[in-house]
Write a protein that holds these residues in place. Structure first.
Motif, PDB file in Angstrom:
ATOM      1  N   LEU A   1       1.990  17.947 -12.129  1.00 21.86           N
ATOM      2  CA  LEU A   1       2.060  19.357 -11.747  1.00 21.86           C
ATOM      3  C   LEU A   1       3.337  20.020 -12.259  1.00 21.86           C
ATOM      4  CD1 LEU A   1       0.711  19.200  -8.083  1.00 21.86           C
ATOM      5  CD2 LEU A   1      -0.448  20.149 -10.087  1.00 21.86           C
ATOM      6  N   THR A   2       4.451  19.312 -12.195  1.00 22.47           N
ATOM      7  CA  THR A   2       5.721  19.866 -12.682  1.00 22.47           C
ATOM      8  C   THR A   2       5.664  20.105 -14.186  1.00 22.47           C
ATOM      9  OG1 THR A   2       6.965  18.722 -10.933  1.00 22.47           O
ATOM     10  CG2 THR A   2       8.200  19.446 -12.874  1.00 22.47           C
ATOM     11  N   SER A   3       5.153  19.123 -14.912  1.00 18.34           N
ATOM     12  CA  SER A   3       5.028  19.261 -16.358  1.00 18.34           C
ATOM     13  C   SER A   3       4.075  20.398 -16.724  1.00 18.34           C
ATOM     14  CB  SER A   3       4.531  17.942 -16.961  1.00 18.34           C
ATOM     15  OG  SER A   3       4.343  18.046 -18.345  1.00 18.34           O
ATOM     16  N   THR A   4       2.969  20.479 -16.004  1.00 18.80           N
ATOM     17  CA  THR A   4       1.984  21.529 -16.253  1.00 18.80           C
ATOM     18  C   THR A   4       2.564  22.907 -15.953  1.00 18.80           C
ATOM     19  OG1 THR A   4       0.180  20.009 -15.727  1.00 18.80           O
ATOM     20  CG2 THR A   4      -0.321  22.356 -15.646  1.00 18.80           C
ATOM     21  N   ASP A   5       3.256  23.015 -14.832  1.00 15.86           N
ATOM     22  CA  ASP A   5       3.860  24.297 -14.444  1.00 15.86           C
ATOM     23  C   ASP A   5       4.864  24.761 -15.487  1.00 15.86           C
ATOM     24  OD1 ASP A   5       4.427  26.421 -12.385  1.00 15.86           O
ATOM     25  OD2 ASP A   5       6.403  25.482 -12.466  1.00 15.86           O
ATOM     26  N   ARG A   6       5.668  23.850 -15.981  1.00 18.65           N
ATOM     27  CA  ARG A   6       6.656  24.209 -17.005  1.00 18.65           C
ATOM     28  C   ARG A   6       5.972  24.745 -18.264  1.00 18.65           C
ATOM     29  NH1 ARG A   6       8.605  19.563 -17.566  1.00 18.65           N
ATOM     30  NH2 ARG A   6       7.659  18.971 -19.550  1.00 18.65           N
ATOM     31  N   ALA A   7       4.879  24.060 -18.666  1.00 17.76           N
ATOM     32  CA  ALA A   7       4.153  24.492 -19.863  1.00 17.76           C
ATOM     33  C   ALA A   7       3.482  25.848 -19.649  1.00 17.76           C
ATOM     34  CB  ALA A   7       3.118  23.447 -20.250  1.00 17.76           C
ATOM     35  N   ILE A   8       2.948  26.074 -18.452  1.00 16.69           N
ATOM     36  CA  ILE A   8       2.294  27.355 -18.156  1.00 16.69           C
ATOM     37  C   ILE A   8       3.297  28.498 -18.221  1.00 16.69           C
ATOM     38  CG2 ILE A   8       1.219  28.699 -16.297  1.00 16.69           C
ATOM     39  CD1 ILE A   8      -0.273  26.152 -15.488  1.00 16.69           C
ATOM     40  N   LEU A   9       4.471  28.293 -17.653  1.00 18.32           N
ATOM     41  CA  LEU A   9       5.498  29.342 -17.682  1.00 18.32           C
ATOM     42  C   LEU A   9       5.925  29.649 -19.119  1.00 18.32           C
ATOM     43  CD1 LEU A   9       7.703  28.304 -14.629  1.00 18.32           C
ATOM     44  CD2 LEU A   9       6.083  30.209 -14.770  1.00 18.32           C
ATOM     45  N   GLU A  10       6.032  28.617 -19.942  1.00 17.12           N
ATOM     46  CA  GLU A  10       6.393  28.832 -21.344  1.00 17.12           C
ATOM     47  C   GLU A  10       5.323  29.633 -22.074  1.00 17.12           C
ATOM     48  OE1 GLU A  10       6.982  24.945 -22.894  1.00 17.12           O
ATOM     49  OE2 GLU A  10       8.895  24.607 -21.856  1.00 17.12           O
ATOM     50  N   ILE A  11       4.056  29.326 -21.797  1.00 17.10           N
ATOM     51  CA  ILE A  11       2.955  30.039 -22.456  1.00 17.10           C
ATOM     52  C   ILE A  11       2.902  31.496 -21.990  1.00 17.10           C
ATOM     53  CG2 ILE A  11       0.436  30.205 -22.608  1.00 17.10           C
ATOM     54  CD1 ILE A  11       0.346  27.176 -22.687  1.00 17.10           C
TER      55      ILE A  11
ATOM     56  N   ASP B   1       0.831  -1.207   0.000  1.00 18.06           N
ATOM     57  CA  ASP B   1       0.000   0.000   0.000  1.00 18.06           C
ATOM     58  C   ASP B   1       0.864   1.255   0.000  1.00 18.06           C
ATOM     59  OD1 ASP B   1      -2.489  -1.294   0.020  1.00 18.06           O
ATOM     60  OD2 ASP B   1      -2.423  -1.538   2.195  1.00 18.06           O
ATOM     61  N   SER B   2       1.958   1.216   0.742  1.00 14.18           N
ATOM     62  CA  SER B   2       2.873   2.356   0.801  1.00 14.18           C
ATOM     63  C   SER B   2       3.490   2.625  -0.569  1.00 14.18           C
ATOM     64  CB  SER B   2       3.978   2.089   1.828  1.00 14.18           C
ATOM     65  OG  SER B   2       4.912   3.148   1.854  1.00 14.18           O
ATOM     66  N   VAL B   3       3.836   1.566  -1.291  1.00 11.49           N
ATOM     67  CA  VAL B   3       4.400   1.712  -2.631  1.00 11.49           C
ATOM     68  C   VAL B   3       3.367   2.330  -3.572  1.00 11.49           C
ATOM     69  CG1 VAL B   3       5.254   0.448  -4.648  1.00 11.49           C
ATOM     70  CG2 VAL B   3       6.052  -0.168  -2.357  1.00 11.49           C
ATOM     71  N   ILE B   4       2.127   1.889  -3.448  1.00 10.12           N
ATOM     72  CA  ILE B   4       1.050   2.432  -4.293  1.00 10.12           C
ATOM     73  C   ILE B   4       0.867   3.922  -4.019  1.00 10.12           C
ATOM     74  CG2 ILE B   4      -1.441   2.368  -4.713  1.00 10.12           C
ATOM     75  CD1 ILE B   4      -1.274  -0.687  -4.200  1.00 10.12           C
ATOM     76  N   ARG B   5       0.845   4.290  -2.728  1.00  3.64           N
ATOM     77  CA  ARG B   5       0.697   5.714  -2.386  1.00  3.64           C
ATOM     78  C   ARG B   5       1.863   6.530  -2.933  1.00  3.64           C
ATOM     79  NH1 ARG B   5      -0.646   3.512   2.742  1.00  3.64           N
ATOM     80  NH2 ARG B   5       1.345   4.211   3.588  1.00  3.64           N
ATOM     81  N   ARG B   6       3.056   5.953  -2.879  1.00  2.00           N
ATOM     82  CA  ARG B   6       4.236   6.665  -3.368  1.00  2.00           C
ATOM     83  C   ARG B   6       4.147   6.880  -4.879  1.00  2.00           C
ATOM     84  NH1 ARG B   6       7.650   3.955  -0.746  1.00  2.00           N
ATOM     85  NH2 ARG B   6       8.330   2.440  -2.309  1.00  2.00           N
ATOM     86  N   ARG B   7       3.707   5.867  -5.611  1.00  2.00           N
ATOM     87  CA  ARG B   7       3.554   6.031  -7.062  1.00  2.00           C
ATOM     88  C   ARG B   7       2.468   7.057  -7.381  1.00  2.00           C
ATOM     89  NH1 ARG B   7       4.811   0.113  -7.847  1.00  2.00           N
ATOM     90  NH2 ARG B   7       2.612  -0.341  -7.501  1.00  2.00           N
ATOM     91  N   ALA B   8       1.394   7.069  -6.592  1.00  2.00           N
ATOM     92  CA  ALA B   8       0.324   8.056  -6.809  1.00  2.00           C
ATOM     93  C   ALA B   8       0.845   9.467  -6.598  1.00  2.00           C
ATOM     94  CB  ALA B   8      -0.848   7.768  -5.878  1.00  2.00           C
ATOM     95  N   ARG B   9       1.573   9.680  -5.499  1.00  2.00           N
ATOM     96  CA  ARG B   9       2.131  11.008  -5.223  1.00  2.00           C
ATOM     97  C   ARG B   9       3.095  11.432  -6.316  1.00  2.00           C
ATOM     98  NH1 ARG B   9       2.537   8.913   0.068  1.00  2.00           N
ATOM     99  NH2 ARG B   9       4.775   8.550  -0.233  1.00  2.00           N
ATOM    100  N   ALA B  10       3.969  10.510  -6.731  1.00  2.00           N
ATOM    101  CA  ALA B  10       4.960  10.833  -7.755  1.00  2.00           C
ATOM    102  C   ALA B  10       4.286  11.201  -9.078  1.00  2.00           C
ATOM    103  CB  ALA B  10       5.909   9.646  -7.962  1.00  2.00           C
ATOM    104  N   THR B  11       3.232  10.484  -9.424  1.00  2.00           N
ATOM    105  CA  THR B  11       2.527  10.778 -10.681  1.00  2.00           C
ATOM    106  C   THR B  11       1.896  12.166 -10.637  1.00  2.00           C
ATOM    107  OG1 THR B  11       2.066   8.425 -11.040  1.00  2.00           O
ATOM    108  CG2 THR B  11       0.705  10.006 -12.251  1.00  2.00           C
TER     109      THR B  11
END
Length: 275
Positions: free
Chosen positions: A215-225, A200-210
């Motif tokens: 958010l990181t990918s989205t933030d990068r795209a927003i700054l570029e726009i 369960d801990s591994v699943i939660r970790r993968r969920a958080r990482a995803t």
């Protein structure tokens, strides 16, 4: 039932594939398709019934095809070889977005996805490549990306992760996919809590990482726009602003799901998200 299946009605219009929206009236062939699906579930599949189902599944009328596609997951429980043959042929040939969405739902059906995750991922990759996000295909994208996200977060499926990673690398063209990834991952943030196992801990970790990756990918795209919009001669400014709006909606989605998961508002309380 066989006589009804040979009846010419319904006769589809020329634009039936584009306009079909999961609504139909009682006609002989539609009733026959439903009846044959009931027979398949209750009595199993023989050669004659499989031939009938395959023919109805490829009928000219999308309303008839829908009756088979929407319940095709039942074939998997009885004869996997026939199931995959039917699915592969119809995913290749289907022209109606609504019927294609029904086929995808039969592929992402829980019992199918858990039993043969790699085969499911392969079909979903092809489906998403053939039907890019649009108003007509939003159900296809939602169901396919939701399944891929769950297969990665819950099972750690590497092939599903590769497809999800491709969306992260191209956020301005993948707003719908990223939004669904965040939404689906958030469900697993409380996996096994309170307590839970090491898995369960591994699943939660993968969920958080995803979610953080989205958010990181989205933030990068927003700054570029935003940087692009500062340029007076920005081409297709309206389209760029629409993309920005979609990217901001991803952040809103994450915030709202966290709001639900943390049980902040009693008015929005759900049993599956309560800590």
């Amino acid at each position: 039932i066989e006589r009804a299946a040979d009846n010419p009605f319904p006769v589809p219009t020329d634009d039936a594939d584009d306009t079909f929206d999961n609504a139909w009236g009682p006609t002989p062939k539609i009733e026959a398709a439903q009846g044959f699906m009931d027979l398949a579930w209750n009595q199993g599949l023989d050669a004659s019934l499989k031939e009938r189902l395959a023919r109805l599944g490829a009928d000219r009328s999308p309303a008839v095809r829908f009756q088979i596609a929407s319940r095709a997951a039942n074939f998997h429980a009885q004869e996997r070889e026939f199931y995959w043959k039917f699915i592969d042929e119809r995913l290749q040939a289907e022209k109606s977005p609504a019927v294609f969405a029904a086929l995808v739902r039969s592929v992402v059906f829980q019992n199918v996805a858990l039993a043969e995750p790699d085969r499911v991922v392969g079909r979903l990759a092809n489906a998403l490549g053939r039907w890019p996000p649009s108003k007509k295909t939003k159900d296809i994208v939602r169901d396919a990306v939701d399944c891929l996200t769950q297969l990665y977060v819950y099972l750690g499926n590497a092939k599903a992760h590769l497809i999800l990673a491709s969306y992260l690398s191209n956020p301005k063209q993948s707003e719908a996919e990223l939004n669904q990834m965040a939404f689906s991952s958030a469900y697993f943030l409380l996996q096994g809590l309170p307590g839970g196992s090491s898995n369960d801990s591994v699943i939660r970790r993968r969920a958080r990482a995803t979610i953080l990756d989205v958010l990181t990918s989205t933030d990068r795209a927003i700054l570029e726009i935003l940087e692009l919009l500062r340029t007076p001669e920005t081409p297709e400014k309206e389209s760029v602003q629409k993309t920005l709006q979609s990217l901001l909606y991803i952040i809103e989605t994450v915030g709202f799901r966290l709001y639900l998961n943390l049980d902040i508002s009693p008015d929005l309380r759900r049993e599956d998200t309560k800590i």
